[in-house]
Write a protein that holds these residues in place. Sequence first.
Motif, PDB file in Angstrom:
ATOM      1  N   HIS A 158       0.815  -1.222   0.000  1.00 44.18           N
ATOM      2  CA  HIS A 158       0.000   0.000   0.000  1.00 44.18           C
ATOM      3  C   HIS A 158       0.845   1.267   0.000  1.00 44.18           C
ATOM      4  O   HIS A 158       0.521   2.241  -0.678  1.00 44.18           O
ATOM      5  CB  HIS A 158      -0.924   0.000   1.224  1.00 44.18           C
ATOM      6  N   ASP A 159       1.915   1.279   0.779  1.00 42.56           N
ATOM      7  CA  ASP A 159       2.717   2.491   0.984  1.00 42.56           C
ATOM      8  C   ASP A 159       3.884   2.555   0.007  1.00 42.56           C
ATOM      9  O   ASP A 159       4.308   1.547  -0.540  1.00 42.56           O
ATOM     10  CB  ASP A 159       3.301   2.507   2.402  1.00 42.56           C
ATOM     11  N   SER A 160       4.420   3.750  -0.148  1.00 42.61           N
ATOM     12  CA  SER A 160       5.638   3.878  -0.959  1.00 42.61           C
ATOM     13  C   SER A 160       6.558   4.950  -0.388  1.00 42.61           C
ATOM     14  O   SER A 160       6.146   5.883   0.301  1.00 42.61           O
ATOM     15  CB  SER A 160       5.304   4.183  -2.422  1.00 42.61           C
ATOM     16  N   LEU A 161       7.827   4.747  -0.665  1.00 43.89           N
ATOM     17  CA  LEU A 161       8.872   5.709  -0.300  1.00 43.89           C
ATOM     18  C   LEU A 161       9.776   5.829  -1.521  1.00 43.89           C
ATOM     19  O   LEU A 161      10.236   4.819  -2.060  1.00 43.89           O
ATOM     20  CB  LEU A 161       9.678   5.184   0.900  1.00 43.89           C
ATOM     21  N   ILE A 162       9.998   7.052  -1.966  1.00 43.85           N
ATOM     22  CA  ILE A 162      10.907   7.262  -3.102  1.00 43.85           C
ATOM     23  C   ILE A 162      12.114   8.038  -2.618  1.00 43.85           C
ATOM     24  O   ILE A 162      11.985   9.047  -1.922  1.00 43.85           O
ATOM     25  CB  ILE A 162      10.233   8.046  -4.253  1.00 43.85           C
ATOM     26  N   LEU A 163      13.284   7.545  -2.978  1.00 45.69           N
ATOM     27  CA  LEU A 163      14.529   8.238  -2.665  1.00 45.69           C
ATOM     28  C   LEU A 163      15.162   8.702  -3.971  1.00 45.69           C
ATOM     29  O   LEU A 163      15.450   7.889  -4.850  1.00 45.69           O
ATOM     30  CB  LEU A 163      15.498   7.300  -1.927  1.00 45.69           C
ATOM     31  N   PHE A 164      15.348  10.006  -4.095  1.00 43.93           N
ATOM     32  CA  PHE A 164      16.084  10.569  -5.227  1.00 43.93           C
ATOM     33  C   PHE A 164      17.490  10.837  -4.713  1.00 43.93           C
ATOM     34  O   PHE A 164      17.674  11.538  -3.721  1.00 43.93           O
ATOM     35  CB  PHE A 164      15.454  11.883  -5.686  1.00 43.93           C
ATOM     36  N   LYS A 165      18.472  10.286  -5.386  1.00 45.07           N
ATOM     37  CA  LYS A 165      19.842  10.389  -4.887  1.00 45.07           C
ATOM     38  C   LYS A 165      20.740  11.065  -5.917  1.00 45.07           C
ATOM     39  O   LYS A 165      20.692  10.728  -7.097  1.00 45.07           O
ATOM     40  CB  LYS A 165      20.386   8.995  -4.578  1.00 45.07           C
ATOM     41  N   SER A 166      21.532  11.972  -5.429  1.00 43.16           N
ATOM     42  CA  SER A 166      22.462  12.681  -6.308  1.00 43.16           C
ATOM     43  C   SER A 166      23.832  12.654  -5.644  1.00 43.16           C
ATOM     44  O   SER A 166      23.959  12.929  -4.448  1.00 43.16           O
ATOM     45  CB  SER A 166      21.996  14.121  -6.486  1.00 43.16           C
ATOM     46  N   ARG A 167      24.848  12.306  -6.418  1.00 47.75           N
ATOM     47  CA  ARG A 167      26.165  12.131  -5.805  1.00 47.75           C
ATOM     48  C   ARG A 167      26.693  13.445  -5.225  1.00 47.75           C
ATOM     49  O   ARG A 167      27.361  13.445  -4.206  1.00 47.75           O
ATOM     50  CB  ARG A 167      27.143  11.540  -6.832  1.00 47.75           C
ATOM     51  N   HIS A 168      26.359  14.543  -5.866  1.00 50.72           N
ATOM     52  CA  HIS A 168      26.827  15.831  -5.366  1.00 50.72           C
ATOM     53  C   HIS A 168      25.665  16.816  -5.302  1.00 50.72           C
ATOM     54  O   HIS A 168      24.902  16.943  -6.244  1.00 50.72           O
ATOM     55  CB  HIS A 168      27.928  16.403  -6.265  1.00 50.72           C
ATOM     56  N   PHE A 169      25.577  17.516  -4.194  1.00 53.80           N
ATOM     57  CA  PHE A 169      24.485  18.457  -3.996  1.00 53.80           C
ATOM     58  C   PHE A 169      24.467  19.525  -5.089  1.00 53.80           C
ATOM     59  O   PHE A 169      23.421  19.977  -5.513  1.00 53.80           O
ATOM     60  CB  PHE A 169      24.600  19.121  -2.618  1.00 53.80           C
ATOM     61  N   HIS A 170      25.661  19.931  -5.543  1.00 54.79           N
ATOM     62  CA  HIS A 170      25.703  21.037  -6.497  1.00 54.79           C
ATOM     63  C   HIS A 170      25.162  20.657  -7.878  1.00 54.79           C
ATOM     64  O   HIS A 170      25.011  21.503  -8.741  1.00 54.79           O
ATOM     65  CB  HIS A 170      27.116  21.639  -6.594  1.00 54.79           C
ATOM     66  N   TYR A 171      24.864  19.387  -8.094  1.00 50.78           N
ATOM     67  CA  TYR A 171      24.203  18.994  -9.334  1.00 50.78           C
ATOM     68  C   TYR A 171      22.725  19.387  -9.299  1.00 50.78           C
ATOM     69  O   TYR A 171      22.063  19.408 -10.325  1.00 50.78           O
ATOM     70  CB  TYR A 171      24.299  17.483  -9.564  1.00 50.78           C
ATOM     71  N   MET A 172      22.227  19.637  -8.085  1.00 53.67           N
ATOM     72  CA  MET A 172      20.809  19.925  -7.907  1.00 53.67           C
ATOM     73  C   MET A 172      20.614  21.390  -7.547  1.00 53.67           C
ATOM     74  O   MET A 172      21.385  21.960  -6.775  1.00 53.67           O
ATOM     75  CB  MET A 172      20.242  19.114  -6.744  1.00 53.67           C
ATOM     76  N   GLU A 173      19.549  21.945  -8.072  1.00 50.57           N
ATOM     77  CA  GLU A 173      19.179  23.302  -7.694  1.00 50.57           C
ATOM     78  C   GLU A 173      17.766  23.230  -7.124  1.00 50.57           C
ATOM     79  O   GLU A 173      16.920  22.525  -7.666  1.00 50.57           O
ATOM     80  CB  GLU A 173      19.211  24.200  -8.934  1.00 50.57           C
ATOM     81  N   LYS A 174      17.526  23.931  -6.056  1.00 53.81           N
ATOM     82  CA  LYS A 174      16.212  23.886  -5.417  1.00 53.81           C
ATOM     83  C   LYS A 174      15.561  25.248  -5.541  1.00 53.81           C
ATOM     84  O   LYS A 174      16.167  26.257  -5.197  1.00 53.81           O
ATOM     85  CB  LYS A 174      16.389  23.506  -3.947  1.00 53.81           C
ATOM     86  N   GLN A 175      14.360  25.249  -6.046  1.00 57.49           N
ATOM     87  CA  GLN A 175      13.638  26.511  -6.234  1.00 57.49           C
ATOM     88  C   GLN A 175      12.327  26.449  -5.470  1.00 57.49           C
ATOM     89  O   GLN A 175      11.559  25.502  -5.605  1.00 57.49           O
ATOM     90  CB  GLN A 175      13.383  26.708  -7.738  1.00 57.49           C
ATOM     91  N   LEU A 176      12.079  27.460  -4.689  1.00 56.65           N
ATOM     92  CA  LEU A 176      10.850  27.487  -3.891  1.00 56.65           C
ATOM     93  C   LEU A 176       9.890  28.542  -4.426  1.00 56.65           C
ATOM     94  O   LEU A 176      10.278  29.676  -4.686  1.00 56.65           O
ATOM     95  CB  LEU A 176      11.178  27.804  -2.428  1.00 56.65           C
ATOM     96  N   VAL A 177       8.621  28.155  -4.563  1.00 54.86           N
ATOM     97  CA  VAL A 177       7.564  29.102  -4.900  1.00 54.86           C
ATOM     98  C   VAL A 177       6.604  29.109  -3.719  1.00 54.86           C
ATOM     99  O   VAL A 177       6.183  28.058  -3.254  1.00 54.86           O
ATOM    100  CB  VAL A 177       6.811  28.665  -6.177  1.00 54.86           C
ATOM    101  N   GLY A 178       6.276  30.273  -3.220  1.00 56.89           N
ATOM    102  CA  GLY A 178       5.321  30.374  -2.115  1.00 56.89           C
ATOM    103  C   GLY A 178       5.981  30.385  -0.761  1.00 56.89           C
ATOM    104  O   GLY A 178       7.075  30.883  -0.596  1.00 56.89           O
ATOM    105  N   LYS A 179       5.286  29.796   0.174  1.00 53.28           N
ATOM    106  CA  LYS A 179       5.676  29.830   1.584  1.00 53.28           C
ATOM    107  C   LYS A 179       7.063  29.206   1.799  1.00 53.28           C
ATOM    108  O   LYS A 179       7.345  28.128   1.285  1.00 53.28           O
ATOM    109  CB  LYS A 179       4.629  29.056   2.372  1.00 53.28           C
ATOM    110  N   SER A 180       7.860  29.877   2.613  1.00 58.59           N
ATOM    111  CA  SER A 180       9.212  29.361   2.806  1.00 58.59           C
ATOM    112  C   SER A 180       9.207  28.072   3.617  1.00 58.59           C
ATOM    113  O   SER A 180       8.273  27.770   4.339  1.00 58.59           O
ATOM    114  CB  SER A 180      10.098  30.399   3.485  1.00 58.59           C
ATOM    115  N   LEU A 181      10.262  27.315   3.453  1.00 62.49           N
ATOM    116  CA  LEU A 181      10.362  25.994   4.039  1.00 62.49           C
ATOM    117  C   LEU A 181      10.453  26.048   5.548  1.00 62.49           C
ATOM    118  O   LEU A 181      11.031  26.959   6.117  1.00 62.49           O
ATOM    119  CB  LEU A 181      11.627  25.311   3.501  1.00 62.49           C
ATOM    120  N   ASN A 182       9.885  25.017   6.157  1.00 61.79           N
ATOM    121  CA  ASN A 182      10.167  24.769   7.569  1.00 61.79           C
ATOM    122  C   ASN A 182       9.641  25.811   8.543  1.00 61.79           C
ATOM    123  O   ASN A 182      10.037  25.786   9.703  1.00 61.79           O
ATOM    124  CB  ASN A 182      11.691  24.684   7.785  1.00 61.79           C
ATOM    125  N   ASP A 183       8.780  26.707   8.101  1.00 62.44           N
ATOM    126  CA  ASP A 183       8.282  27.693   9.048  1.00 62.44           C
ATOM    127  C   ASP A 183       6.869  27.386   9.521  1.00 62.44           C
ATOM    128  O   ASP A 183       6.103  28.243   9.866  1.00 62.44           O
ATOM    129  CB  ASP A 183       8.367  29.108   8.476  1.00 62.44           C
TER     130      ASP A 183
END
Lengths: 87, 87
Positions: free
Chosen positions: B57-82
């Motif tokens: 029934h359940d699922s967990l997906i892990l996206f893995k990247s060898r280096h963080f700098h290969y990934m860029e994170k863009q946020l739209v809307g409410k800031s994270l973790n607040d």
Amino acid sequence: MYVIAVYDVAAERTPKMLKLCRRYLHWIQNSVFEGELSELQIKELELDAKKIMDESHDSLILFKSRHFHYMEKQLVGKSLNDTDSFL
Amino acid sequence: MYVIAVYDVAAERTPKMLKLCRRYLHWIQNSVFEGELSELQIKELELDAKKIMDESHDSLILFKSRHFHYMEKQLVGKSLNDTDSFL
């Protein structure tokens, strides 16, 4: 670019966000989507999302990777996309 | 490795999955987490998750990247973790 999009929006805006994300990306789980988009398409998605979202409450995160092969995807549990139940 | 984890589990198993993911990663949105993990930690997370999950029934997906700098994170809307509101 390879894009992973995850949104967290109020229930009343979920159907519109879902429809929008499906127009650009493949649904893979819950409120998670992935796909290949150009920089322009990413910009369009962002602008369309902002029309739907209440930015003081909702959020959309786009993880972008220049090349898909930099990312590895690992699934635990139920396989992707074999259900119609989503938020 | 830089890891993005997203889970979709039944409501009754959500508190346990949340607690598990928080032990390994930083919560960023809804059921989405990120962080740096070794290959061994990823394996441990996977094994611990399987003890909690109903894999039919359940699922967990892990996206893995060898280096963080290969990934860029863009946020739209409410800031994270607040916020403390999460599924």
